[in-house]
Structures are given as structure tokens and as C-alpha cells.
Design an enzyme around this catalytic site. Structure first.
Site, PDB file in Angstrom:
ATOM      1  N   GLY A   1      41.727  37.136  33.907  1.00  0.00           N
ATOM      2  CA  GLY A   1      42.777  38.122  34.179  1.00  0.00           C
ATOM      3  C   GLY A   1      43.903  37.446  34.937  1.00  0.00           C
TER       4      GLY A   1
ATOM      5  N   LYS B 253      39.952  48.316  52.133  1.00  0.00           N
ATOM      6  CA  LYS B 253      40.052  48.243  50.670  1.00  0.00           C
ATOM      7  C   LYS B 253      40.003  49.676  50.155  1.00  0.00           C
ATOM      8  CE  LYS B 253      39.842  44.891  47.452  1.00  0.00           C
ATOM      9  NZ  LYS B 253      40.359  43.529  47.449  1.00  0.00           N
TER      10      LYS B 253
ATOM     11  N   VAL C  27      44.197  36.313  38.023  1.00  0.00           N
ATOM     12  CA  VAL C  27      43.861  35.106  38.788  1.00  0.00           C
ATOM     13  C   VAL C  27      43.262  34.043  37.874  1.00  0.00           C
ATOM     14  CG1 VAL C  27      42.595  34.170  40.750  1.00  0.00           C
ATOM     15  CG2 VAL C  27      43.422  36.520  40.835  1.00  0.00           C
TER      16      VAL C  27
END
Ligand code: NAD
Length: 367
Positions: free
Chosen positions: A196, A94, A198
Site C-alpha cells: 500500500g 489511535k 508504505v
């Protein structure tokens, strides 16, 4: 003369990287700095046992660098388990970019970030996370092939968020079946925190099924937009954790299940998209278990996005993406049953399965 000698009294007791609470034998942590574009980023590579470390890039205005480092350490570790449990040949990585995505993100900064990703020669492959759009990944693609989540017009699988939301919906239905005896969400009161990319898509699935959806967000304009589009109610109180609800769906940032909230929660099921929902996995997982709240492990049910971007590497199509994402329903049920049978938390049950796969691959490789 040496002028910058550190006074031993000023050295923090906790070592800066390897001593962090969130450090869990990460293979590599890369700090990226570019004065000209203002880029300050950290790439965390937790594991490459199952394959290249794939995980999105988050751009966020952290309060300090410790926060950013801890976030990237936690998020990259989560990706290792997410890909492992989903059966993908990917490791965990990440990246975080420190800054305000609304005001500090420029094409130059994104391309410079891409150059850092490229310097890792494919050990880390990026994609979008909070604060990133498909268009940003398209910019990264101009300087490196080690990026997914690019536009469909450029040969990518597009925005992963709708698929992530679909997977969360599948996981939520499985958790409902386990807890309420049926996977029907009609009339269930579901709080979606964070609407947002999702969260909004999740709201759509829930409303279509007739759930009683309440939305919460720090962005007022989003609240108005999503509420009027889908007919969801807007949460106007100031303590979502004390509200009565059937299902709590955290879809903003992580660690919302923590010392302050874990005893207040009235939900019977927790199922959402946010990564790292449990501030302390062992402690808060155990409290939820004791309280009879069914927690659908985040890294299991939010894997739709990685399934979607993995398609770009493996060249599989939409049908296979949907099939793999729908399978989250079965895996979630299996894990909830396994946790019950073994008297362990649901989070632990999921971790165990992921770890078994990683250990088996290590064993194979050492033969
Ligand atoms: P996003 O940036 O599009 O949306 C996040 C939303 O949360 C924003 O509307 C923001 O205003 C809101 N928010 C932030 N802090 C909040 C708070 N304290 N209370 C209420 N709302 C708050 O991000 P996204 O892509 O929708 O991702 C949401 C979460 O899901 C993140 O934790 C992300 O890591 C995780 N996730 C996303 C994907 C994906 O495909 N996008 C995949 C897996 C996991």
C-alpha cells in the site's frame, strides 16, 4: 416494567473494556456513534504523559466490535512507545472507524468523526492510517484543528507514508548490519507483504539498492502496478511464511508473527512498517530471539510517519524530518546491541527505553 435486564448467565466473563487482554491502563476509550452518517468509531487514548495522544485513524471492515476494540487498544498503546522512543513530546492514541473505506467513507462521516475528535479538546490528535488519505484529514480539518497529516497546500506536512517507508528502510539496514555484518541490501531477498502507501515506497528504496524484492498483497491490481513499476517479482505461492528469504517486511496489518507462523519463518531479519507485528509480544518475541531471527521493533522503525506529522505541530521542516528519520538507523543498532548485552528480546529492549522516558517525565511532573 424492566424488560432489558441482562441474564447473569449471558454476561461475558471478560469485562468489555477494562478486562480486555489488550487493555493496558489506557486513560480513556471513547465510543462514537452517529446514526445519520453511519459513523461507528472508537478512539483509544493510552497515555498523555509525554503530550497529547497522537495517532492515526484506521478504517477497516472488522469482523466484529471486539476486534475493533482490541485493535484500537493495541494500536494506541503502540503509539505511546513509538513517540517515547523517538524522543517526541507526544502521548499515544489511535482511532478506528468500523466500515469499508472503499464503500462507506463519505465526507459527512469524516466530518462527524472530526467533531468527536474536537470534543476531546486536543487530548487526542488524529492523522491517517490504513484506509485513510490526506484528503480525508483535510475534511477533518474543516471541523477541528486537532488533526495532522493534512495536505501541503493546506499548510500540512502531507502524506506521511513515504517518510515512514524511509524510516523502515533505515531500520532494515541497521538490522542487516547487525545480522549480516554490513548494511548493504543488494542481492538480499526481501519479501514485502502489503504494498500500500508504505509498502510501495519501501519497494522503491529496496529496488534502487539492488535488493531482490518479492511483493505480496491481497489486491491483484496493486501487485501488477507495483511489480511493473519497479520490476519486483510477484509472490504467487500460498504460504509466504514458509518461503526462504533473507528479510521479511510486514507492511500490511499486524499480528502476522503468531503461533501459526513464528516457527515456520525462514527469514533472518524481520523489519517492516505494520504496527503490532507480534501477536503476543513476550511469547513471540522470545521465540524469534531463540531462533536467532533479528526482529527490528515495529514501533521503533515505523516512526517516520509520526516524525512527519509532528513537524506540523512543532513547525520544523523537511530537513529536520529527514534527520530525525535517519536517526532510526542508530537507535535500531543501539537497541539490537542492548538486547544482546542484556539477554532480552529486541522488543523488550525498545520498550524499556520508552518506559524509562515516560517514568522520568512522570517523576518530573510530580515534583
Ligand atoms: P495501506 O492501506 O495503504 O496498505 C496496506 C496494504 O496491505 C494494502 O495494499 C492491502 O491490500 C494490503 N493487505 C491487507 N491485508 C493483507 C494481507 N493479508 N496480505 C497481504 N497484503 C494485505 O496502509 P499503509 O498506510 O501502507 O500502512 C501499512 C501498515 O503500516 C499498517 O499496519 C499501518 O498501521 C502501518 N503504518 C503506516 C504508517 C503510515 O505512515 N502510513 C505509519 C506507521 C505505521
Amino acid at each position: 416494567m424492566i424488560t432489558d435486564v441482562i441474564n447473569p448467565k449471558d454476561i461475558k466473563k471478560v469485562d468489555p473494556v477494562f478486562g480486555q487482554l489488550s487493555f493496558d491502563n489506557h486513560e480513556q476509550v471513547v465510543f462514537c456513534n452517529d446514526k445519520d452518517t453511519g459513523l461507528k468509531a472508537i478512539i483509544g487514548i493510552h497515555s498523555t504523559v509525554l503530550g497529547p495522544a497522537l495517532g492515526g485513524t484506521r478504517m477497516w471492515q472488522y469482523n466484529n466490535e471486539w476486534e475493533a476494540l482490541n485493535d484500537v487498544l493495541r494500536l494506541s498503546r503502540g503509539m505511546t512507545f513509538k513517540s517515547a522512543i523517538t524522543g517526541l513530546n507526544l502521548g499515544g492514541g489511535k482511532a478506528v472507524i468500523i466500515g469499508d473505506a472503499k464503500t462507506q467513507k463519505t465526507p459527512e462521516l469524516m466530518k462527524k468523526f472530526g467533531e468527536y475528535v474536537h470534543s476531546l479538546s486536543g487530548k487526542y490528535i488524529t492523522a491517517e492510517d490504513v484506509g485513510m488519505e490526506t484528503a480525508d484529514m483535510d475534511l477533518v480539518r474543516e471541523v477541528t484543528p486537532y488533526v495532522t497529516g493534512i495536505s501541503e497546500s493546506k499548510g500540512g506536512a502531507g502524506n506521511p507514508s513515504p517518510i515512514t517507508a524511509y524510516g523502515v528502510y533505515m531500520g532494515m539496514k541497521a538490522a542487516a548490519k547487525y545480522k549480516f555484518g554490513a548494511d548493504i541490501l543488494e542481492d538480499k531477498k526481501v519479501f514485502v507483504q502489503g504494498i500500500g502507501h508504505v509498502g510501495e515506497a519501501l519497494v522503491e528504496h529496496l529496488v534502487n539498492e539492488g535488493a531482490n524484492v518479492v511483493v505480496a498483497d491481497i489486491n491483484e491490481a496493486r501487485l501488477e502496478e507495483v511489480s511493473s513499476k519497479y520490476g519486483a517479482s510477484i509472490y504467487t505461492g500460498n504460504d509466504i511464511y514458509s518461503e526462504s528469504m533473507d528479510i521479511y517486511a510486514p507492511c500490511a496489518l499486524g499480528a502476522t508473527i503468531n503461533d501459526d507462523t513464528v516457527y515456520k519463518l525462514k527469514a533472518q531479519v524481520i523489519a517492516g512498517a505494520a504496527n503490532n507485528q507480534l501477536a503476543e509480544e513476550i511469547k513471540h518475541g522470545a521465540i524469534l530471539q531463540k531462533r536467532g531471527i533479528v526482529y527490528a521493533p515495529d514501533f521503533l522503525i515505523n516512526a517516520g510517519g509520526i516524525i512527519n506529522v509532528y513537524a506540523e505541530l512543532e513547525n520544523y521542516g523537511k530537513q529536520e524530518i529527514i534527520r530525525k528519520t535517519e536517526n532510526i538507523y542508530n537507535t535500531t543498532l543501539q537497541i539490537l546491541e542492548k538486547a544482546k548485552d542484556n539477554h532480552i528480546t529486541t522488543h523488550q529492549a525498545a520498550l524499556d527505553i520508552a518506559n524509562e522516558r515516560i517514568e522520568a517525565r512522570k517523576k518530573e511532573a510530580s515534583k
